[in-house]
Design a protein around this motif. Structure first.
Motif, PDB file in Angstrom:
ATOM      1  N   GLU A   1       0.840  -1.199   0.000  1.00 41.74           N
ATOM      2  CA  GLU A   1       0.000   0.000   0.000  1.00 41.74           C
ATOM      3  C   GLU A   1       0.878   1.253   0.000  1.00 41.74           C
ATOM      4  N   VAL A   2       0.801   2.038  -1.053  1.00 37.28           N
ATOM      5  CA  VAL A   2       1.673   3.206  -1.184  1.00 37.28           C
ATOM      6  C   VAL A   2       0.914   4.473  -1.572  1.00 37.28           C
ATOM      7  N   SER A   3      -0.409   4.431  -1.603  1.00 33.93           N
ATOM      8  CA  SER A   3      -1.177   5.552  -2.137  1.00 33.93           C
ATOM      9  C   SER A   3      -0.960   6.849  -1.366  1.00 33.93           C
ATOM     10  N   GLN A   4      -0.705   6.755  -0.059  1.00 38.56           N
ATOM     11  CA  GLN A   4      -0.526   7.947   0.760  1.00 38.56           C
ATOM     12  C   GLN A   4       0.940   8.231   1.086  1.00 38.56           C
TER      13      GLN A   4
ATOM     14  N   ARG B   1       2.123   3.136  -9.028  1.00 44.10           N
ATOM     15  CA  ARG B   1       0.887   3.309  -8.253  1.00 44.10           C
ATOM     16  C   ARG B   1       0.910   4.495  -7.310  1.00 44.10           C
ATOM     17  N   SER B   2       2.053   5.122  -7.102  1.00 45.65           N
ATOM     18  CA  SER B   2       2.124   6.300  -6.238  1.00 45.65           C
ATOM     19  C   SER B   2       2.255   7.533  -7.115  1.00 45.65           C
ATOM     20  N   GLN B   3       1.519   8.559  -6.769  1.00 44.45           N
ATOM     21  CA  GLN B   3       1.437   9.729  -7.644  1.00 44.45           C
ATOM     22  C   GLN B   3       2.621  10.673  -7.512  1.00 44.45           C
TER      23      GLN B   3
ATOM     24  N   ARG C   1      11.567  10.562 -10.073  1.00 41.96           N
ATOM     25  CA  ARG C   1      11.137  10.179  -8.730  1.00 41.96           C
ATOM     26  C   ARG C   1      11.909   8.984  -8.178  1.00 41.96           C
ATOM     27  N   LEU C   2      12.844   8.455  -8.954  1.00 34.37           N
ATOM     28  CA  LEU C   2      13.576   7.254  -8.565  1.00 34.37           C
ATOM     29  C   LEU C   2      15.044   7.582  -8.331  1.00 34.37           C
TER      30      LEU C   2
END
Length: 239
Positions: free
Chosen positions: A34-37, A58-60, A89-90
């Motif tokens: 879970e990474v959405s937040q 999956r993460s914005q 972002r990486l």
């Protein structure tokens, strides 16, 4: 001969330089976390960069860092990051976790790792594969010490391990103030063997651990289950 790359819907994993190739249980792991937040994510022992890229999809807005000790894997992960849709972002840290811990001042919302896990099994003649699959350079204690110091208070540590090693890790984690909150048991097929546990650790002891099960294939050993198909639908070309 294994494929030199694995094509996902939004990115490609080049893997010709890495001992450990893309495998189904790692894909389940990357899709499950879970990474959405999350704002900051760390992948320990990134290998080809698979998990980092799966969570990037999956993460914005999360900044995603990855640590890798193996020189060939470092080159491969850097290539895969650069050719992905999310290079900004990486960030790859080409060093052992122990060295990274000495210079790291960040706190992470999510730390995930598919670490070397065979504690006592026989090793093969392939030195690179041994390093990737057996604890040695990356010890469970190192992961736990790092997580204890660098997880945010509400952060989560995710581990992918075989059942026996998962129990061993769970026992070690308590001494570091980390407790299993949820476990996903991954089975080869509906009536098959449990091959992996995906464990979610937090700092607060849980009144009870939530245990879910995921079978990769139906009883026929060929057809993917609906649950697996739904989980990997964003990634696999076949769905």
């Amino acid at each position: 001969m294994p494929n030199t790359y694995f094509q996902f819907k939004q990115f490609r994993i080049n893997q010709d330089q890495c001992a450990m190739k893309v495998c189904t249980d790692s894909c389940v792991f990357g899709a499950y976390v879970e990474v959405s937040q999350a704002q900051r994510i760390l992948d320990i022992g990134t290998g080809t960069g698979l998990l980092a890229l799966m969570v990037a999809q999956r993460s914005q807005q999360a900044g995603i860092e990855a640590v890798e000790i193996n020189p060939e894997a470092q080159v491969q992960a850097a290539q895969n990051f650069a050719e992905s849709p999310w290079p900004a972002r990486l960030q790859l840290h080409p060093m052992p976790l122990q060295d990274f811990a000495k210079e790291c001042s960040q706190q992470y919302d999510v730390i995930l790792s598919n670490p070397p896990f065979f504690l006592a099994s026989l090793k093969s003649d392939n030195a690179a594969k041994n390093a990737a699959k057996h604890t040695g350079d990356l010890l469970f204690e190192d992961i736990l010490t790092f997580a204890q110091q660098h997880l945010t208070p509400t952060g989560k540590l995710y581990l992918l391990l075989p059942p026996a090693e998962a129990l061993h890790f769970e026992n070690l984690a308590r001494a570091h103030g980390l407790y299993v909150h949820e476990t996903l048991e991954v089975y080869t097929r509906i009536d098959g063997k449990c091959i992996r546990h995906i464990q979610t650790y937090i700092f607060a002891p849980a009144d009870s651990v939530t245990v879910n099960k995921l079978a990769i294939r139906e009883a026929d050993g060929t057809t993917y289950t609906v649950a697996f198909s739904d989980l990997l639908r964003e990634y696999y070309l076949i769905f």
